[in-house]
Enzyme design. Structure first.
Site, PDB file in Angstrom:
ATOM      1  N   ASN A   1       0.835  -1.199   0.000  1.00 26.38           N
ATOM      2  CA  ASN A   1       0.000   0.000   0.000  1.00 26.38           C
ATOM      3  C   ASN A   1       0.874   1.255   0.000  1.00 26.38           C
ATOM      4  O   ASN A   1       0.665   2.193   0.782  1.00 26.38           O
ATOM      5  CB  ASN A   1      -0.940   0.013   1.208  1.00 26.38           C
TER       6      ASN A   1
ATOM      7  N   HIS B   1     -10.017   4.676   8.759  1.00 26.72           N
ATOM      8  CA  HIS B   1     -10.661   3.391   8.499  1.00 26.72           C
ATOM      9  C   HIS B   1     -12.023   3.271   9.191  1.00 26.72           C
ATOM     10  O   HIS B   1     -12.918   2.609   8.662  1.00 26.72           O
ATOM     11  CB  HIS B   1      -9.754   2.246   8.962  1.00 26.72           C
TER      12      HIS B   1
END
Length: 465
Positions: free
Chosen positions: A317, A353
């Site tokens: 990522n 998140h």
């Protein structure tokens, strides 16, 4: 036919998802990712090098349609966030106030909509939030003295507010807005304006795109195979708890790879589509051959050879990690403490998140593991005897194998709260493996570090080669 958010879904998707043993949203998402390839071919054939406005409309149209096909009317959450953010920049320009408004509004809006980790409109919204905040910072940087900017900020700073078509075209780019990759407005502008391939000839990126696509299919296949051995519910089941210790830690490592390969396969497939579009041009190598790794989100050679958790950060990522470094971590230099800046950056990632405690526990472990590894390196480096011992080739081989095993197993440990989300699930999984990660990592600054620093005092002896 089945209804979803007022839209009609073809029976073929439902039947195919039942046949493959997957859920319909996941299958839709996979088809959406793969749709990037035929769209790239259409773009190369008819739009490359053409009028910029036409290219923006292409991006907006197909990005919106793919989003609508997946999420129905919920796609208007995305449209509303883009419109409000653009209006803010258009009215306030590149000011600290516009950055603050876009930052706070988009984070709060995302968190209000996030109540699960299902595949829904909040998935592309996560990508969108970073993209919108990034644009606001880039426009802000474009109005600051160049000497105050970092090298990376200078590359992406915007001197003026993008047009409304540019803004929507960038944020809804069909090959990336669903699951990434993340890339700045400046790259999108350069791409549309033909700076990556002069004239109206599409760039020779087909082979690079095919390679990335092949790797994506390969990792997707491995993910499916590993799914025959492990799953998220399996990790907190009685079946897993009843296994022997060594079987459990082996499966813990396998489950960690299974979880990571799910993301890697998606990123490789989306990157391949972006390469085919021609978006990913990154200069040339030493032989003059074009590089197509401009939006690379996983560095496979580093990832598959990790011997420390920093390697995971460097290879997994990477676009999001770079975004965090540029727009959060480096802008907290005024705090004067690297650990505090890193902890704040990880806290932002957890908040981004959602509210589940698992996110915060996962990123806490990332912080403490990196802290531990940094201290171990410092202890070894500062002690001549230890440095000489670990410099031996025979010792290096054994240590390398042990470190490979360490990263394999404990990445699974660190991912448990991230994937299982709720306390009861990941605590059950932690208990099944006797809290080995807690014993190793959490006790490091409390117990192990002080003891080792006393035993291996910093010596002034030079290292013997």
């Amino acid at each position: 036919m089945s209804e979803k958010d007022g839209s009609v879904s073809f029976n073929i998707i439902t039947n195919l998802s039942n046949l493959l043993g997957t859920n319909e949203p996941a299958l839709r998402l996979l088809f959406t990712i793969l749709a990037g390839y035929p769209l790239a071919l259409i773009y190369r054939k008819f739009l490359y090098g053409r009028n910029a406005a036409v290219q923006h409309v292409f991006s907006i149209t197909f990005g919106f349609l793919l989003g609508f096909w997946n999420y129905g009317l919920d796609i208007f959450h995305t449209v509303f966030a883009i419109a409000l953010s653009y209006s803010t920049l258009f009215v306030l320009g590149g000011t600290s106030l516009s950055v603050a408004i876009i930052f706070i509004y988009n984070i709060v809006y995302l968190l209000i909509g996030t109540d699960s980790y299902d595949i829904n409109w909040t998935m592309p919204q996560c990508i969108l939030v970073l993209r919108l905040i990034g644009i606001s910072f880039d426009l802000y940087d474009g109005h600051r003295p160049p000497e105050t900017l970092s090298t990376e900020s200078k590359k992406v700073a915007l001197n003026k507010c993008p047009s409304v078509l540019e803004f929507f075209g960038h944020t809804l780019f069909p090959a990336s807005f669903m699951v990434g990759p993340q890339f700045p407005m400046k790259r999108y502008q350069d791409f549309v304006n033909g700076k990556f391939s002069p004239g109206r000839t599409p760039p020779p990126s087909e082979k690079a795109a095919a390679l990335r696509f092949g790797l994506g299919v390969f990792y997707l296949s491995i993910f499916q195979l590993l799914g025959l051995l492990v799953s998220d519910p399996f990790m907190y089941s009685n079946e897993f708890a009843d296994l022997g210790f060594f079987s459990k830690i082996l499966l813990l490592g396998i489950w960690g790879r299974y979880t990571l390969y799910k993301y890697i396969s998606c990123w490789l497939l989306t990157e391949g589509a972006c390469i085919l579009f021609g978006l990913t041009y990154n200069g040339t190598d030493e032989h003059g051959a074009p590089l197509w790794n401009g939006v690379e989100n996983v560095k496979l050679s580093i990832f598959e050879n990790t011997t420390e958790f920093t390697h995971y950060i460097q290879s997994f990522n990477t676009n999001t990690n770079s975004w965090i470094a540029q727009y959060v971590y480096k802008r907290l230099k005024f705090l004067g403490n690297r650990n505090i800046s890193q902890l704040a950056a990880l806290l932002f990632l957890a908040i981004w998140h959602g509210f589940h405690s698992g996110y915060y526990v996962c990123f806490f472990f990332e912080f403490i593991v990196v802290y531990m590894e940094r201290e171990v390196k410092s202890i070894v480096k500062s002690n001549a005897a230890l440095s000489n011992f670990f410099a031996r080739s025979s010792v290096l081989l054994v240590v390398n194998l042990l470190l490979r095993l360490y990263t394999f197993i404990f990445m699974g440990w660190c991912l448990l709260p991230f994937a299982l989300l709720t306390f009861d699930r990941y605590w059950t999984a932690f208990s099944s493996v006797y809290h080995i990660g807690t014993i190793l990592f959490v006790l490091w600054p409390i117990l192990y570090s002080p003891i080792l620093k006393i035993i291996f005092k910093r010596g002034s002896k030079t290292r013997v080669e």
